[in-house]
Write a protein that holds these residues in place. Structure first.
Motif, mmCIF file in Angstrom:
data_model
loop_
_atom_site.group_PDB
_atom_site.id
_atom_site.type_symbol
_atom_site.label_atom_id
_atom_site.label_comp_id
_atom_site.label_asym_id
_atom_site.label_seq_id
_atom_site.Cartn_x
_atom_site.Cartn_y
_atom_site.Cartn_z
ATOM 1 N N SER A 91 0.823 -1.212 0.000
ATOM 2 C CA SER A 91 0.000 0.000 0.000
ATOM 3 C C SER A 91 0.854 1.258 0.000
ATOM 4 C CB SER A 91 -0.936 0.009 1.218
ATOM 5 O OG SER A 91 -0.187 0.088 2.420
ATOM 6 N N GLY A 92 2.175 1.092 -0.013
ATOM 7 C CA GLY A 92 3.059 2.243 -0.117
ATOM 8 C C GLY A 92 3.436 2.868 1.205
ATOM 9 N N ALA A 93 3.007 2.288 2.316
ATOM 10 C CA ALA A 93 3.343 2.849 3.629
ATOM 11 C C ALA A 93 3.825 1.717 4.520
ATOM 12 C CB ALA A 93 2.132 3.537 4.248
ATOM 13 N N GLU A 94 5.103 1.643 4.750
ATOM 14 C CA GLU A 94 5.661 0.529 5.505
ATOM 15 C C GLU A 94 5.617 0.791 7.003
ATOM 16 O OE1 GLU A 94 9.447 0.570 3.309
ATOM 17 O OE2 GLU A 94 8.981 -1.509 2.796
ATOM 18 N N LEU A 95 5.397 -0.291 7.754
ATOM 19 C CA LEU A 95 5.425 -0.245 9.208
ATOM 20 C C LEU A 95 6.839 -0.556 9.689
ATOM 21 C CD1 LEU A 95 2.152 -2.242 9.789
ATOM 22 C CD2 LEU A 95 2.478 0.164 10.397
ATOM 23 N N GLY A 96 7.277 0.131 10.721
ATOM 24 C CA GLY A 96 8.582 -0.159 11.283
ATOM 25 C C GLY A 96 8.617 -1.471 12.032
ATOM 26 N N ALA A 97 7.481 -1.897 12.585
ATOM 27 C CA ALA A 97 7.378 -3.158 13.310
ATOM 28 C C ALA A 97 5.914 -3.498 13.479
ATOM 29 C CB ALA A 97 8.056 -3.071 14.681
#
Length: 198
Positions: free
Chosen positions: A166-172
């Motif tokens: 979705s183009g927005a990565e989670l750090g964890a």
């Protein structure tokens, strides 16, 4: 760039440390909360707050809730609060009541939104408590969803909404159970006692 995507239980110190590193690097993480999966970040990181607003497509004027492991972690946010206003905090925390507390200048603009108060809660969710304790202070806590859509109820749903596709990565993504509540926290105005969300 986001770090690897560690999952951990509250007893996994190495993975907890990895998630805390992501928070300190200005990243947004997904984690279980009292009723739904949430997104958290450092409330003093402008970059993290801006990313959070973009990920959720959230109107910055609304502000966000900040949670802590103890009332002591909110000491800077509560400085100069009249003594009489402490009683409701002490009797309802930790627990499912978010209080709108007059801002003393501690709350960043994206946390406060277009309000003169900041939304604070001492959580009773063990996983969120562990995160705040490991981080060493309060964290933003907002539902893991895009504006107007249902919140994620699992790690898989949080990844599906906010993963790299979705183009927005989670750090964890923090592994663990929800807190068992079926509805969001109450929201009350501290100065008047008025309930804004039952």
């Amino acid at each position: 760039m986001p770090t690897a995507d560690p999952e951990f239980s509250q007893h996994d110190n190495a993975a907890l440390a990895s998630a805390v590193r992501a928070l300190r690097n200005g990243q947004v993480i997904a984690c279980p909360t009292e009723a739904v999966w949430g997104l958290s970040c450092d409330p003093h990181s402008d970059a993290a707050l801006a990313q959070l607003m973009r990920m959720k497509a959230r109107d910055p004027a609304k502000g966000v809730i900040v949670v802590a492991a103890s009332i002591a972690q909110f000491e800077p946010w509560l400085k100069d609060l009249p003594y009489a206003l402490y009683a409701p905090l002490l009797t309802s925390w930790p627990g499912p009541v978010t209080w709108l507390v007059p801002d003393n200048g501690t709350a960043p603009a994206l946390v406060r939104g277009d309000h003169d108060c900041v939304a604070l809660r001492v959580t009773d969710h063990p996983g969120m408590q562990a995160l705040c304790e490991a981080f060493g202070g309060p964290l933003v806590s907002t539902s893991a969803n895009r504006a107007g859509e249902p919140p994620a109820m699992s790690a898989a749903e949080a990844r599906a909404i906010f993963g790299t596709q979705s183009g927005a990565e989670l750090g964890a993504v923090v592994a663990g159970p929800l807190g068992g509540r079926t509805r969001p926290s109450q929201i009350r105005d501290l100065a008047s006692g008025r309930m804004l969300r039952a």
